[in-house]
Write an enzyme that holds these catalytic residues in place. Structure first.
Site, PDB file in Angstrom:
ATOM      1  N   GLU A 330      22.493 115.826  63.275  1.00  0.00           N
ATOM      2  CA  GLU A 330      22.360 114.524  62.591  1.00  0.00           C
ATOM      3  C   GLU A 330      23.747 113.944  62.333  1.00  0.00           C
ATOM      4  OE1 GLU A 330      18.344 115.433  60.094  1.00  0.00           O
ATOM      5  OE2 GLU A 330      20.181 115.930  59.023  1.00  0.00           O
ATOM      6  N   CYS A 426      13.986 113.208  52.850  1.00  0.00           N
ATOM      7  CA  CYS A 426      15.135 112.715  52.074  1.00  0.00           C
ATOM      8  C   CYS A 426      15.234 111.194  52.054  1.00  0.00           C
ATOM      9  CB  CYS A 426      16.422 113.305  52.649  1.00  0.00           C
ATOM     10  SG  CYS A 426      16.549 113.141  54.439  1.00  0.00           S
TER      11      CYS A 426
HETATM   12  O1  FUB Z   1      20.371 118.299  53.814  1.00  0.00           O
HETATM   13  C1  FUB Z   1      19.752 117.442  52.890  1.00  0.00           C
HETATM   14  C2  FUB Z   1      19.324 116.168  53.567  1.00  0.00           C
HETATM   15  O2  FUB Z   1      18.376 116.468  54.563  1.00  0.00           O
HETATM   16  C3  FUB Z   1      20.421 115.469  54.308  1.00  0.00           C
HETATM   17  O3  FUB Z   1      21.196 114.634  53.529  1.00  0.00           O
HETATM   18  C4  FUB Z   1      19.658 114.738  55.340  1.00  0.00           C
HETATM   19  O4  FUB Z   1      20.470 114.310  56.400  1.00  0.00           O
HETATM   20  C5  FUB Z   1      18.645 115.751  55.761  1.00  0.00           C
HETATM   21  O5  FUB Z   1      19.171 116.630  56.692  1.00  0.00           O
HETATM   22 ZN    ZN Z   2      17.379 111.045  54.938  1.00  0.00          ZN
END
Ligand code: FUB
Ligand code: ZN
Length: 660
Positions: A330, A426
């Site tokens: 990501e 999230c």
């Molecule tokens: O790791 C916590 C949250 O989940 C991150 O900020 C998002 O990108 C997702 O991976």
């Molecule tokens: Zn998110």
């Protein structure tokens, strides 16, 4: 900073913008109730369409986890170790909503939720339900992936917001007890953990707690976490060696794999030349850096903020404000690598970028920061939610095709319709908290200067009865009116942002045309008179945009923008395939506002050429021929934020350019 009575400060902002009122009402009426239902496992939904749901069979269980930790329910923890944060972000969104929509019924729910959270909190202030329920012996032992400080940081933010909105002392007490617990456990002193969380967030949360309590301890702790990043590149490995270096010991599958760059922990912040790694981690860290730098004046942090900002905005950001070029981790990749169809562009990353921009505006009065904030608000972040408030994007592509998403594994993370919910949820409440707090993003007060950085109609009240009423029909029209009342005739300057997309503008003050010089994106006007009337007219021409030609993915393409709104072509309006259209740089465009479409949007048409589709009987490759049939047509475009609310079809922001 303590607001003294005689110091100019902002007291209240009421959003009157029709565009934003609709979104803010939607959050109150649909989004908050829906998300609460989902987190209580009472919504009839499925996360099976989430391509990254990790094979989870439950939708959320987030409230249940808190109940189990509080001893009110039996069972195991379910979901990611940071599942609690879904509830905290939702709580924070609800807290902000009370500022414009007090709701006794909702407040009963949120007061009870505060009680539940307080009951789940341990005596020493610790609260992370995964560890409390299923791994108490591993608390703070695997910080690379545990998200414990990230999770508590999200509560601290929510607790402060809730206390500020409702006066609920318990909400703040839970936050300070948590922060005290972290303070007792982390630091370079003997007996403390000389480490940090794999996911930044606690830094910005502690600074916020410092602002609310004026207790220096929290600012110092936030500063410690920033300074400690990358100081001991072995820290995570050392912890893992003790906690167990095997797949079964992982709290999040695969999370031992990425190198330290992913966690932004490969080297100290002051040595990091460019932001790299997981995009949300980057923007949360940057927000914390700018926030701490604002109160400490730490020059290394200030320099890093400027360095990271420049690289992100000039080299790693999509035209819509999205960041994150790859689904692998990501993450950000490298300068000018901005693929449109395999990209990530997580909603949280855009929300976090808005946080970063807001903090940068506190450091320097530069319109560039407000430009990016606006870009996120009207494009990259907003596209994360459907117009019904019950469907969400995690990944926000700039080019999508349902067939490719289904059949090409490299694009399987790209959805062409928003999902009910996610295994890792999230984004939905993150966007909700941004929308309900948008009133906090419009002004920055610096000494006797008020910076007005957004064209979101509002009425703002400052100290000394100073009032600014901004009226407009933005983002559809560019006539911005400001009525300033300054009954005490205080010596105050008003900085009005001239957006980067409108170098041409006209300005009239009390009926007199003015030709002020733009300084770093703002014009400054004296508003000492009892009343001042200002009219700013921005350039709302439809613009065909091109990318810097270092961007491989956009070479030979144009995108269409009007004001801050980036437009997209959708299959719902244009027969596919969209890649067979070509648009000349001087193509004729039209613009009209359509009330009945997508809750009311500006629609653009652009003259285009469409190549006739070749027969599937033709060979795959042949010498270039000039005889391909082209027809003159037009493309219809709608705002990017509103795409995927109709047909599940192709979408493209960048269009092939036609060279004459
Ligand atoms: O790791 C916590 C949250 O989940 C991150 O900020 C998002 O990108 C997702 O991976
Ligand atoms: Zn998110």
């Amino acid at each position: 900073m303590q607001m003294t009575e005689n110091k100019l400060h902002l007291k209240h902002v009421e959003i009157t913008s029709g565009f934003w009122q609709r979104y803010r009402d939607l959050v109150v009426k649909e989004v908050l109730p829906y998300q609460w239902q989902v987190m209580n496992d009472e919504a009839d939904i499925s996360i099976s369409v989430d391509p990254q749901n990790n094979g989870q069979d439950k939708n959320s269980h987030a409230v249940a986890n808190l109940k189990i930790a509080a001893g009110q329910q039996e069972g195991h923890h379910y979901g990611f170790p940071f599942q609690d944060t879904d509830v905290y972000k939702w709580l924070e969104a609800a807290a902000y909503s009370f500022n414009y929509h007090p709701d006794a019924d909702l407040q009963k729910i949120t007061d009870n939720l505060i009680n539940l959270i307080a009951d789940a909190q341990e005596d020493d202030g610790y609260l992370s339900t995964y560890f409390q329920i299923d791994a108490p012996e591993r608390k703070f032992k695997r910080l690379q992936q545990s998200h414990e400080l990230y999770t508590m940081g999200h509560y601290i933010e929510a607790g402060v917001a809730y206390y500020q909105a409702t006066g609920n002392q318990k909400a703040l007490d839970v936050a300070t007890r948590m922060a005290d617990c972290i303070d007792r456990n982390f630091g370079l002193e003997d007996g403390k953990i000389p480490g940090l969380d794999g996911h930044p967030e606690i830094e910005l949360a502690l600074t916020r707690l410092y602002e609310a309590t004026q207790n220096d301890k929290y600012l110092k702790l936030a500063h410690y976490f920033l300074n400690q990043r990358g100081q001991d590149p072995e820290f995570f490995d050392k912890q893992i060696a003790i906690d167990g270096n095997s797949d079964e010991r992982d709290i999040i599958r695969g999370m031992r794999e990425p190198d330290l760059t992913y966690f932004l922990a490969a080297e100290p912040i002051k040595n990091q030349k460019v932001p790299q790694g997981h995009a949300v981690r980057v923007v949360y860290l940057c927000t914390g850096m700018a926030y701490v730098a604002r109160y400490t004046g730490d020059q290394d942090l200030l320099d890093a903020c400027h360095r990271f900002w420049t690289d992100l905005v000039r080299r790693q950001m999509y035209i819509t404000g999205n960041i994150g070029s790859t689904t692998q981790g990501e993450a950000l990749t490298y300068a000018y690598d901005l693929p449109n169809d395999t990209m990530y562009g997580e909603t949280c990353a855009s929300v976090g970028m808005a946080f970063f921009a807001r903090q940068m505006l506190h450091l320097d009065a530069k319109g560039e920061y407000a430009d990016v904030l606006e870009k996120e608000l009207f494009n990259g972040a907003l596209s994360g939610m459907s117009l019904d408030g019950k469907h969400f994007f995690y990944v926000n592509p700039l080019e999508a095709d349902p067939v490719e998403s289904q059949l090409n594994p490299d694009k399987s993370h790209v959805l062409t319709h928003r999902a009910d919910w996610f295994g890792c949820a999230c984004c939905p409440a993150n966007l909700a908290r941004l929308i309900t707090s948008v009133d906090q993003y419009l002004y920055t007060v610096d000494g006797q200067t008020i910076l007005s950085h957004q064209f979101i109609a509002n009425q703002a009240t400052f100290a000394d009865e100073l009032q600014i009423t901004q009226t407009n029909n933005f983002p559809w029209e560019g006539n911005i009116h400001y009525a300033v009342k300054n009954p005490q005739e205080k010596a105050v300057k008003l900085g009005l942002r001239i957006p980067g997309w409108s170098p041409k503008f006209t300005l009239t003050v009390n009926g007199q045309v003015r030709t002020e010089v733009v300084q770093d994106g703002f014009i400054y006007l004296d508003i000492q008179a009892a009343t001042t009337d200002i009219d700013l007219v921005l350039d709302m021409q439809v613009k065909l945009m091109q990318a810097n030609n270092r961007v491989n993915a956009d070479f030979g393409k144009v995108a269409i923008q009007r004001g801050p709104i980036v437009y997209a072509a959708e299959e719902a309006d244009n027969p596919a395939p969209l890649w067979q259209y070509q648009v000349a740089a001087d193509a004729k465009t039209t613009y009209h506002y359509e009330q009945s479409l997508l809750n009311g949007v500006g629609v653009i048409t652009v003259a285009a050429n469409k190549q006739a589709a070749m027969s599937d009987q033709q060979v795959l490759y042949a010498p270039v021929s000039t005889g391909v049939e082209n027809s003159e047509t037009e493309l219809t475009l709608v705002p990017y934020y509103a795409w995927a609310n109709r047909l599940n079809g192709q979408m493209s922001v960048w269009l092939n350019r036609q060279y004459h």
